[in-house]
Write an enzyme that holds these catalytic residues in place. Structure first.
Site, mmCIF file in Angstrom:
data_model
loop_
_atom_site.group_PDB
_atom_site.id
_atom_site.type_symbol
_atom_site.label_atom_id
_atom_site.label_comp_id
_atom_site.label_asym_id
_atom_site.label_seq_id
_atom_site.Cartn_x
_atom_site.Cartn_y
_atom_site.Cartn_z
ATOM 1 N N ASP A 36 2.384 21.582 -2.660
ATOM 2 C CA ASP A 36 2.730 20.499 -3.565
ATOM 3 C C ASP A 36 2.846 21.122 -4.955
ATOM 4 O O ASP A 36 2.288 22.195 -5.213
ATOM 5 C CB ASP A 36 1.618 19.443 -3.523
ATOM 6 C CG ASP A 36 1.771 18.400 -4.599
ATOM 7 O OD1 ASP A 36 2.852 17.812 -4.699
ATOM 8 O OD2 ASP A 36 0.793 18.193 -5.350
ATOM 9 N N MET A 37 3.571 20.486 -5.862
ATOM 10 C CA MET A 37 3.745 21.091 -7.183
ATOM 11 C C MET A 37 2.821 20.464 -8.227
ATOM 12 O O MET A 37 1.917 21.123 -8.754
ATOM 13 C CB MET A 37 5.202 20.976 -7.627
ATOM 14 C CG MET A 37 5.515 21.746 -8.912
ATOM 15 S SD MET A 37 7.268 21.678 -9.367
ATOM 16 C CE MET A 37 7.373 19.984 -10.011
ATOM 17 N N ASP A 38 3.027 19.180 -8.514
ATOM 18 C CA ASP A 38 2.252 18.536 -9.567
ATOM 19 C C ASP A 38 0.808 18.325 -9.132
ATOM 20 O O ASP A 38 0.531 17.711 -8.101
ATOM 21 C CB ASP A 38 2.874 17.191 -9.927
ATOM 22 C CG ASP A 38 4.241 17.358 -10.573
ATOM 23 O OD1 ASP A 38 4.477 18.403 -11.205
ATOM 24 O OD2 ASP A 38 5.072 16.437 -10.458
ATOM 25 N N ASP A 50 -3.350 17.996 -3.877
ATOM 26 C CA ASP A 50 -4.407 17.467 -4.744
ATOM 27 C C ASP A 50 -4.585 15.969 -4.583
ATOM 28 O O ASP A 50 -5.459 15.387 -5.229
ATOM 29 C CB ASP A 50 -4.074 17.759 -6.210
ATOM 30 C CG ASP A 50 -2.911 16.904 -6.714
ATOM 31 O OD1 ASP A 50 -3.085 16.191 -7.723
ATOM 32 O OD2 ASP A 50 -1.830 16.930 -6.093
#
Length: 229
Positions: free
Chosen positions: A11-13, A170
């Site tokens: 995942d990025m953010d 997250d």
């Protein structure tokens, strides 16, 4: 003997970059401008991992057209980039971690609900795109998390079976998307405490950042899981 292909899907953010508080601030400001008040913690749990148009319709009206949500999304994301731009940096240990993974022939992908402009802002702003075998975002799949679409497409583009992929997340919706994809998950507590993920049986490790992670231990930590129906 040829090793079975393996992949890490990030995942990025909130995972590659610790930015979710800035996304939440931008959403709160965006909604407040339109007379809508939201609780930051509740908003994060409800929205993190969903695509912008999905969030927009939840909070601004289910009858919004695609053109209307696109215009509103662009305004909100521009506000986010203005807020977070001065703070842009990778989570501790990330670059070293992925460089080691590449040395061990682990394929790498990004699977994010972010729109193209935010992917450029983050990955190119930090010169990280060159490390990845695949980058999949909101423009590539119809449904956001907790649907597994973005993770399954990332695995396909890497040429790796879902059961041999480990997702880094997250947010609970992201971990659920990984579970539905038949993938194990590592949780980064950049945004929520470990207790927020207690219900998930596909979580194999919880860490504060990438300096606490060992690649071999992650792949050895749990048997493959089955894709949820």
């Amino acid at each position: 003997m040829t090793q079975t292909p393996r992949a890490f899907i990030f995942d990025m953010d909130g995972t590659i970059v610790d930015n979710m508080s800035f996304h939440t601030k931008s959403w709160i400001a965006f909604l407040a401008k339109r007379g809508r008040s939201v609780d930051p913690d509740d908003f994060f749990r409800d929205s993190a991992g969903r695509q912008g148009h999905e969030i927009m319709r939840s909070y601004m009206g289910a009858d919004l057209s695609d053109a209307e949500t696109a215009t509103l999304d662009a305004e909100k994301e521009s506000l986010y980039r203005d807020l977070y731009g001065p703070h842009l940096e990778a989570v501790a240990g990330f670059e070293s971690f992925i460089e080691t993974a590449q040395e061990e022939d682990v394929r790498l992908a990004v699977a994010t609900a972010a729109p193209p402009a935010n992917i450029v802002f983050t990955l190119d702003g930090l010169d990280l795109r060159r490390h990845f075998d695949a980058v999949v975002g909101a423009a590539d799949v119809a449904r956001g998390k907790p649907n597994p679409d973005v993770f399954l497409l990332a695995a396909e583009r890497c040429g790796v079976a879902p059961g041999h992929c480990i997702v880094f997340e997250d947010a609970p919706l992201g971990v659920e998307a990984a579970r539905r994809a038949g993938m194990r998950a590592v949780v980064l507590t950049t945004t929520l405490p470990a207790s927020a993920f207690a219900e998930f049986d596909n979580v194999i490790c919880i860490a504060r950042d990438f300096t606490e992670l060992d690649i071999d231990a992650l792949f050895d930590s749990s048997p493959l899981i089955q894709q949820a129906q």
